[in-house]
Write an enzyme that holds these catalytic residues in place. Structure first.
Site, PDB file in Angstrom:
ATOM      1  N   HIS A 127       3.692   0.738  -5.305  1.00  0.00           N
ATOM      2  CA  HIS A 127       2.405   1.383  -5.014  1.00  0.00           C
ATOM      3  C   HIS A 127       1.551   0.395  -4.227  1.00  0.00           C
ATOM      4  O   HIS A 127       0.992  -0.543  -4.798  1.00  0.00           O
ATOM      5  CB  HIS A 127       1.722   1.779  -6.323  1.00  0.00           C
ATOM      6  CG  HIS A 127       0.526   2.647  -6.134  1.00  0.00           C
ATOM      7  ND1 HIS A 127      -0.687   2.165  -5.690  1.00  0.00           N
ATOM      8  CD2 HIS A 127       0.369   3.975  -6.322  1.00  0.00           C
ATOM      9  CE1 HIS A 127      -1.542   3.159  -5.621  1.00  0.00           C
ATOM     10  NE2 HIS A 127      -0.932   4.270  -6.007  1.00  0.00           N
ATOM     11  N   HIS A 146       1.441   5.657   0.903  1.00  0.00           N
ATOM     12  CA  HIS A 146       0.981   4.461   0.182  1.00  0.00           C
ATOM     13  C   HIS A 146       1.913   4.058  -0.960  1.00  0.00           C
ATOM     14  O   HIS A 146       1.709   3.019  -1.570  1.00  0.00           O
ATOM     15  CB  HIS A 146      -0.430   4.684  -0.374  1.00  0.00           C
ATOM     16  CG  HIS A 146      -0.441   5.570  -1.575  1.00  0.00           C
ATOM     17  ND1 HIS A 146      -0.182   6.930  -1.498  1.00  0.00           N
ATOM     18  CD2 HIS A 146      -0.643   5.292  -2.879  1.00  0.00           C
ATOM     19  CE1 HIS A 146      -0.236   7.439  -2.710  1.00  0.00           C
ATOM     20  NE2 HIS A 146      -0.512   6.465  -3.571  1.00  0.00           N
TER      21      HIS A 146
END
Length: 162
Positions: free
Chosen positions: A82, A67
């Site tokens: 992110h 992620h």
């Protein structure tokens, strides 16, 4: 008489790693990012699930949960991308990484693809912070006044380094 010259700050452009809408970091619904605890930057509300390199540089870290990814530019800026908020709990589901730590990349190289609709269903938000994590190297950030960005093409910020 000696003249002391101050070293001129070097500038580096940070290109959008995703296509979508710009969101100020202060508007991100997560205090870690909104209060710039990890560093300064911007965020993007993505309209597609493709993340590309925002700079020429090296992949420093790929998170095991896929992620997030860390890069270092040739001029030494350290950037964290992110994808979404609270996506770590997805444990990589819906994410595919196309690079590994140590790889050299150029602006626009594909880094990660993800299932945007799955992230919309399973995460708190799809808002993706792009953070300069070594803020001590920054002299000034100039944000480009745009509302939408195109991955690999739109310059989002110009960073003057010390």
């Amino acid at each position: 008489m000696f003249k002391w010259f101050r070293k001129k700050a070097e500038k580096e452009a940070i290109v959008a790693p995703l296509t979508g809408n710009i969101v100020t970091l202060e508007s991100v619904p997560d205090p870690v990012f909104a209060q710039k605890m990890m560093g300064d930057g911007v965020a993007i509300e993505p309209t597609e699930g493709i993340v590309v390199a925002p700079i020429d540089g090296e992949i420093v870290q790929v998170f095991p949960t896929k992620h997030a990814i860390g890069l270092r530019s040739k001029k030494g800026l350290e950037i964290l991308i992110h994808i979404g908020l609270e996506t770590v709990g997805m444990n990589g589901e819906g994410f595919e990484v196309h690079v590994q730590a140590g790889d050299c990349v150029k602006v626009g190289d594909r880094l990660i693809t993800f299932d945007l609709s799955l992230v919309q269903q399973k995460a708190k938000s799809t808002i993706t912070p792009i953070i300069i994590t070594n803020s001590d190297a920054i002299e000034h950030i100039e944000r480009v006044e745009v509302e939408t960005v195109q991955r690999g093409q739109t310059v989002m910020m110009t960073i003057a380094t010390k």
